[in-house]
Design a protein around this motif. Structure first.
Motif, PDB file in Angstrom:
ATOM      1  N   SER A   1       4.675   5.798  13.216  1.00  0.00           N
ATOM      2  CA  SER A   1       4.903   6.559  12.314  1.00  0.00           C
ATOM      3  C   SER A   1       5.787   6.578  11.029  1.00  0.00           C
ATOM      4  N   LEU A   2       5.863   7.297  10.112  1.00  0.00           N
ATOM      5  CA  LEU A   2       6.706   7.019   8.767  1.00  0.00           C
ATOM      6  C   LEU A   2       7.205   8.462   8.974  1.00  0.00           C
ATOM      7  N   PRO A   3       8.538   8.023   8.324  1.00  0.00           N
ATOM      8  CA  PRO A   3       9.367   7.263   8.454  1.00  0.00           C
ATOM      9  C   PRO A   3      10.098   6.056   9.146  1.00  0.00           C
ATOM     10  N   ASP A   4       9.935   6.304  10.858  1.00  0.00           N
ATOM     11  CA  ASP A   4      10.735   6.293  11.449  1.00  0.00           C
ATOM     12  C   ASP A   4       9.763   4.832  12.259  1.00  0.00           C
TER      13      ASP A   4
ATOM     14  N   GLN B   1       0.739  -1.004  -0.039  1.00  0.00           N
ATOM     15  CA  GLN B   1       0.086   0.045   0.354  1.00  0.00           C
ATOM     16  C   GLN B   1       0.946   1.454   0.069  1.00  0.00           C
ATOM     17  N   TRP B   2       0.383   2.146  -0.729  1.00  0.00           N
ATOM     18  CA  TRP B   2       1.211   3.663  -0.404  1.00  0.00           C
ATOM     19  C   TRP B   2       0.139   4.657  -0.393  1.00  0.00           C
ATOM     20  N   SER B   3       1.179   5.932   0.169  1.00  0.00           N
ATOM     21  CA  SER B   3       0.812   6.766   0.951  1.00  0.00           C
ATOM     22  C   SER B   3       0.108   7.719  -0.525  1.00  0.00           C
ATOM     23  N   ASN B   4      -1.481   8.590  -0.458  1.00  0.00           N
ATOM     24  CA  ASN B   4      -1.537   9.109  -1.730  1.00  0.00           C
ATOM     25  C   ASN B   4      -0.820  10.090  -2.142  1.00  0.00           C
ATOM     26  N   ASP B   5       0.633  10.610  -2.089  1.00  0.00           N
ATOM     27  CA  ASP B   5       1.783  11.424  -2.267  1.00  0.00           C
ATOM     28  C   ASP B   5       2.812  10.102  -2.916  1.00  0.00           C
ATOM     29  N   GLU B   6       2.706   8.880  -3.832  1.00  0.00           N
ATOM     30  CA  GLU B   6       3.337   7.723  -2.895  1.00  0.00           C
ATOM     31  C   GLU B   6       4.863   8.239  -2.545  1.00  0.00           C
ATOM     32  N   LYS B   7       4.780   8.464  -1.792  1.00  0.00           N
ATOM     33  CA  LYS B   7       6.745   9.179  -1.135  1.00  0.00           C
ATOM     34  C   LYS B   7       6.409   8.046  -0.278  1.00  0.00           C
ATOM     35  N   TYR B   8       5.885   6.853   0.406  1.00  0.00           N
ATOM     36  CA  TYR B   8       5.969   6.083   0.959  1.00  0.00           C
ATOM     37  C   TYR B   8       4.960   5.142   0.819  1.00  0.00           C
ATOM     38  N   ALA B   9       5.709   3.385   0.744  1.00  0.00           N
ATOM     39  CA  ALA B   9       5.056   1.857   0.405  1.00  0.00           C
ATOM     40  C   ALA B   9       5.476   1.036   1.746  1.00  0.00           C
ATOM     41  N   VAL B  10       4.367   0.435   2.056  1.00  0.00           N
ATOM     42  CA  VAL B  10       4.140  -0.413   2.878  1.00  0.00           C
ATOM     43  C   VAL B  10       4.188  -1.677   2.154  1.00  0.00           C
TER      44      VAL B  10
ATOM     45  N   ALA C   1       1.728   9.567   7.270  1.00  0.00           N
ATOM     46  CA  ALA C   1       2.238   9.497   8.453  1.00  0.00           C
ATOM     47  C   ALA C   1       2.124   8.798   9.536  1.00  0.00           C
ATOM     48  N   TYR C   2       1.692   7.672   8.825  1.00  0.00           N
ATOM     49  CA  TYR C   2       1.857   6.733  10.129  1.00  0.00           C
ATOM     50  C   TYR C   2       1.131   5.179   9.183  1.00  0.00           C
ATOM     51  N   VAL C   3       1.096   4.062   9.917  1.00  0.00           N
ATOM     52  CA  VAL C   3       0.378   2.829   8.913  1.00  0.00           C
ATOM     53  C   VAL C   3       0.191   2.043  10.781  1.00  0.00           C
TER      54      VAL C   3
END
Length: 588
Positions: free
Chosen positions: A203-206, A137-146, A183-185
């Motif tokens: 929290s993302l990305p830490d 799954q991606w964030s809306n801005d596709e900066k992060y994917a998990v 910001a979160y998962v």
């Protein structure tokens, strides 16, 4: 989406995606021929990109990606027997899933992530169960994917989508959801072996834990983030209900703030499962349908988890918000009778009702928020296949029968393409036939029982009748049983008076020689009765003035006619109160 200006260009017409047994086509005329040649396909769903520019068509031997602008093929992926496909939020990637095969060891896995513009493979991995789809799954801005793997969550970034940069271990993780803001998962692990389940927010990305909660009765989890990524609705459920109250198991829900500062369990007055829950497109509120049929639909504000409005009770189990958030549909689909209740969410008024008796499986709003489609498709139903298009007020605009229909949906459009229009003035004052409160056919009643109130079955039928909307003035349950307690005290007082009267008669018969007490003077009786009346009057006026002070702190547009009338009589109430208090002082 920002409304279009008056000088803006005319928005494009709605496009429909229609798929039968062998071909799929795109058209702007739901009752007419397709605008371009059809493409071969399989029975599995065809997906549209979020901006509506691309369509991925799974086939028996490959996946065809077509441009919706000219309905021409852009490229073809050599990926046979694909059963699921999905575009990333910004349509950068296309992810597919197919059954595992022997050659997957050589190719790298049965799940493939492609570059949606070029068709090149970004990476592959294996995923055995489709129940966990999608496992990325991606964030809306596709900066992060998990990505979820066994006992682990892995974090990827847009800079390097092929290798994960961080991971977090969570035993038996079964479901997860990435916040739209990135910001979160949130992830959940079911209970087992006598140990409780666990829900954690990172929290993302830490990947640091902001909230961790242990709970029992949680075999499955369902997470529903609000569009802003601040709150998440959490529903935990078990397959079997140990108490025996429900055949469909047991569930409990929470509203959780992602930073861990707020957690509220949702408590409902009536028993029954949660049928559906959905956030308003901007995250200002959410709606929940809960309870056995007729189920209660309610609107909540996330700040403090406050119930603000009740839509009433009816045979509905699904919630669909229009893309602009202006209109709301509460429908009874699947195993129910197909009732559809269209609401203006801004005004919180019902603007239309309709019913589709053909057992639709698919139902969704159009990108312009003015049309709603219901489709009866295979493989759920093999007869009476077709689709219908309705207006936002429940008016039937189009109906079409298609044998072997597998899909009928709208092609997506970019945000801001269509204007956020209010209701048409022609619908103002229109009378609506309320399907929820329609009078059912009366059962036969023997002549000997006619005119009676009815037995237990009649009382149960009366309780199950649908109810209308309610504006909630208070959220607490203060003094709920006040009237009941008053009635009990009144009955006790009458019983005591009757017993005293009977006892007095017996004493009078047995002791006729006893001296009779001197009766009270009429003036004393009059004085006592006048004090009691004035005291009751003062108590009632103070109660009304207290209610008026509470109403003054609220928005006058949300008050009903009786409340406004009470506000206007404030001066009269204060004048009467001063008069009664002066008279009571004179009697004292």
């Amino acid at each position: 989406p920002t409304p279009m200006s008056k000088n803006a260009e005319t928005p494009p017409p709605l496009r429909y995606l229609i798929k039968d047994k062998e071909t799929v086509s795109i058209t702007t005329k739901p009752n007419g021929d397709p605008d371009a040649p059809s493409w071969p396909c399989s029975e599995y769903p065809t997906v549209s990109s979020h901006d509506g520019s691309l369509v991925a068509i799974p086939g028996a031997t490959s996946v065809i990606v077509v441009s919706t602008a000219d309905c021409k093929k852009i490229y073809e992926l050599n990926e046979p027997s694909v059963r699921r496909a999905m575009f990333s939020p910004k349509d950068t990637y296309l992810i597919t899933w197919r059954n595992r095969q022997k050659e997957d060891e050589k190719t790298g896995g049965n799940v493939a992530i492609f570059n949606a513009k070029t068709g090149e493979v970004v990476r592959r991995f294996s995923q055995r169960n489709i129940e966990r789809w999608p496992s990325v799954q991606w964030s809306n801005d596709e900066k992060y994917a998990v990505q979820m793997v066994t006992n682990q969550l892995r974090l990827y970034t847009d800079e390097n989508p092929t290798r994960f940069v961080k991971k977090i271990d969570q035993a038996k993780v079964g479901n997860f959801a990435v916040a739209p803001s990135g910001a979160y998962v949130v992830a959940g692990s079911p209970e087992g072996g006598g140990q409780p389940g666990c829900v954690c927010v990172y929290s993302l990305p830490d990947m640091k834990v902001t909230l961790s909660r242990s709970m029992f009765k949680c075999e499955e989890f369902d997470f529903n983030w609000d569009p802003t990524g601040r709150y998440v609705l959490l529903q935990a459920s078990v397959v079997s209900d140990q108490s025996g109250d429900s055949y469909y198991g047991e569930s409990h829900s929470y509203l959780v703030h992602a930073n861990g500062t707020f957690t509220q369990r949702l408590i409902f007055q009536n028993k029954g499962p949660i049928q559906d829950m959905a956030w308003e497109p901007e995250g200002k509120c959410f709606v929940i349908i809960q309870g056995h049929m007729p189920a209660l639909a309610s609107l909540y504000l996330p700040e403090g988890c406050v119930k603000k409005f009740e839509f009433g009770r009816a045979s509905w189990n699904r919630i669909r918000w229009s893309p602009h958030g202006r209109f709301l549909l509460l429908g009874g689909f699947e195993s129910l009778s197909g009732q559809m209740h269209f609401w203006d969410a801004y005004k919180r008024k019902k603007c239309g009702v309709a019913q589709d008796n053909s057992a639709p499986k698919y139902f969704e709003w159009a990108p312009d928020s003015r049309r709603f489609i219901t489709a009866t498709i295979r493989p759920l139903r093999t007869v009476d296949n077709g689709f219908k298009v309705w207006s936002y007020a429940g008016e039937l605009k189009c109906t079409r029968k298609i044998d072997h229909l597998y899909q009928a949906s709208f092609v997506n459009a970019p945000p801001g393409t269509y204007e956020n229009k209010p209701q048409s003035p022609r619908l103002k004052g229109r009378k609506l036939q309320d399907l929820a409160s329609a009078i059912p056919a009366k059962a036969y009643v023997p002549p000997s029982l006619r005119g009676r109130t009815g037995g237990l079955s009649a009382q149960l039928r009366k309780e199950r009748q649908a109810s209308g909307p309610t504006h909630l003035q208070q959220t607490g349950g203060k003094n709920v049983n006040k009237n009941r307690l008053k009635r009990e005290r009144r009955r006790q007082r009458k019983a005591q008076e009757a017993a005293a009267a009977v006892a007095g008669k017996k004493v009078e018969n047995e002791t006729k020689k006893a001296p009779t007490p001197e009766p009270k003077k009429e003036e004393d009786k009059k004085e006592v009765s006048e004090k009691e009346v004035i005291t009751k009057k003062i108590r009632g006026l103070k109660k009304k003035l207290k209610q008026i002070s509470q109403l003054e702190s609220k928005d006058k547009s949300a008050l009903n006619e009786d409340q406004i009338k009470k506000l206007n009589n404030k001066a009269n109430f204060e004048k009467d109160l001063a008069t009664y208090e002066k008279r009571l002082a004179e009697l004292a």
